[in-house]
Design an enzyme around this catalytic site. Structure first.
Site, PDB file in Angstrom:
ATOM      1  N   ARG A  50       0.852  -1.194   0.000  1.00 54.66           N
ATOM      2  CA  ARG A  50       0.000   0.000   0.000  1.00 54.66           C
ATOM      3  C   ARG A  50       0.891   1.249   0.000  1.00 54.66           C
ATOM      4  O   ARG A  50       1.211   1.799   1.049  1.00 54.66           O
ATOM      5  CB  ARG A  50      -0.921  -0.015   1.216  1.00 54.66           C
ATOM      6  N   ASP A  52       2.357   4.970  -0.200  1.00 52.68           N
ATOM      7  CA  ASP A  52       1.869   6.241   0.335  1.00 52.68           C
ATOM      8  C   ASP A  52       1.687   7.267  -0.777  1.00 52.68           C
ATOM      9  O   ASP A  52       2.116   7.068  -1.920  1.00 52.68           O
ATOM     10  CB  ASP A  52       2.861   6.792   1.372  1.00 52.68           C
ATOM     11  N   ARG A 198      11.278   5.516   3.893  1.00 55.54           N
ATOM     12  CA  ARG A 198      11.630   6.938   3.860  1.00 55.54           C
ATOM     13  C   ARG A 198      12.353   7.357   5.137  1.00 55.54           C
ATOM     14  O   ARG A 198      13.208   8.257   5.109  1.00 55.54           O
ATOM     15  CB  ARG A 198      10.378   7.768   3.632  1.00 55.54           C
TER      16      ARG A 198
END
Length: 266
Positions: A50, A52, A198
Site C-alpha cells: 500500500r 503512500d 523513507r
C-alpha cells in the site's frame, strides 16, 4: 477466477494506493476501470504494497476475483484503454486460488533515488528523483546500512499503528550510483511498515552528509522509538520496483506464515 495484475504508476498525482473518499488513488482508478469494463457495481482489489501518497511503482502486484473475465491479453488492452495515462497494467494472468498479492509475497524491493551532484540533477526526472543540495558519502551510508540489515524491531523508523507489529526482516539495504551519477538506495524486506523506507533513507542521509557517524544508525535502531533527529525524506524519490512470490505449490503455506504475528528472534 483469481486474476493477478502487474502494474506501474506515477504516484505524483495520487493520494497513495488505498481508496479514500473524495481523493484520487490508484486503487480507486483501477477498481473504477475494472467495474466499467466488466459492467459490475464494484471490484475488490488486494495489492502487494500500500504505497503512500506520492510514491511510485514499477512492479506493483494486485489480485482480484472476477466472474467470467476476458482473456488476459484482452483484459490488459481494454483496461489500459480506460485507465488514465499515469497508471498502466503491464500484465494479467490467471492465478491459483491460493495466490494472495499481499500475504503470499516473499519480499518487496524498493529503490530510493537521490541526485546529490549538480551534474546528476535532471529536470526531466525531477518527479522521481530527490534533488539534494549537498554531496553524500555512499561508503559511510553503506557502512550504516549494514547495521540495520536483519530481523529487528523497526519502531524507530515506523509510524506506529495500534495492534500492529514493527518487527520486520530487512534483507538488503545498499547504495550505489547509476550511470547518470544518481545515488540509488536498494531496500528489500519481507514487508514494510508505514513510512519505514523513507525514514531509513532519512537516517542514512544524515550519515552521508557527515553529520553523524555510521554507528549512529545502529543506535537509532536500538532505541526502538521515533526521534525528531531522523528525517522522513520526500515520497517522490521512492519507487516500488519488484515483488517476489514462491512457486505455486508453496503459496498457501507462505500466506499462513505471513499472517502469523512476527516476533523478535531470540
Amino acid at each position: 477466477m483469481r486474476i493477478r495484475l502487474d502494474l506501474s504508476y506515477d504516484g505524483t498525482d495520487f493520494h497513495g494506493w488505498a481508496a479514500q473518499p473524495g481523493l484520487r488513488t490508484v486503487q480507486g482508478e483501477l477498481a473504477a476501470a475494472l467495474a466499467t469494463l466488466l459492467r459490475v457495481p464494484s471490484v475488490d482489489l488486494v495489492c502487494a504494497g500500500r504505497t503512500d501518497a506520492g510514491v511510485h511503482a514499477r512492479g506493483q502486484v494486485v489480485h482480484t476475483d472476477l466472474e467470467d473475465p476476458p482473456p488476459p491479453e484482452v483484459l490488459v488492452r481494454r483496461l489500459n484503454g480506460i485507465l488514465p495515462a499515469d497508471v498502466r497494467v503491464r500484465r494479467a494472468a490467471v492465478a491459483p486460488v491460493s495466490f494472495d498479492a499481499r500475504f503470499g509475497a516473499l519480499w518487496r524491493r524498493y529503490a530510493y533515488r537521490i541526485a546529490d551532484r549538480p551534474e546528476a540533477v535532471d529536470p526531466l526526472v525531477r518527479g522521481h528523483v530527490l534533488a539534494w543540495p549537498r554531496p553524500l558519502d555512499l561508503e559511510a551510508m553503506n557502512a550504516a546500512s549494514q547495521l540495520l540489515v536483519g530481523r529487528h524491531d523497526f519502531a524507530s523508523f515506523c509510524k506506529q499503528r495500534e495492534g500492529a507489529t514493527t518487527i520486520r526482516t530487512l534483507d538488503e539495504l545498499s547504495w550505489d550510483r547509476d550511470a547518470a551519477g544518481v545515488a540509488v538506495g536498494t531496500v528489500r524486506a519481507d514487508a514494510f511498515c508505514h513510512s519505514m523506507v523513507r525514514s531509513l533513507v532519512g537516517c542514512l542521509v544524515v550519515v552521508g552528509e557527515g553529520r553523524r557517524p555510521a554507528a549512529w544508525a545502529g543506535e537509532v535502531l536500538a532505541a526502538e522509538a521515533r526521534s525528531s533527529s531522523v528525517p522522513v525524506v520526500h515520497a517522490h524519490g521512492l519507487t516500488l520496483e519488484e515483488v517476489a512470490y514462491p512457486p505455486d505449490d508453496e503459496l498457501e503455506a507462505r500466506s499462513l506464515q505471513t499472517r502469523a504475528k512476527r516476533v523478535r528472534d531470540e
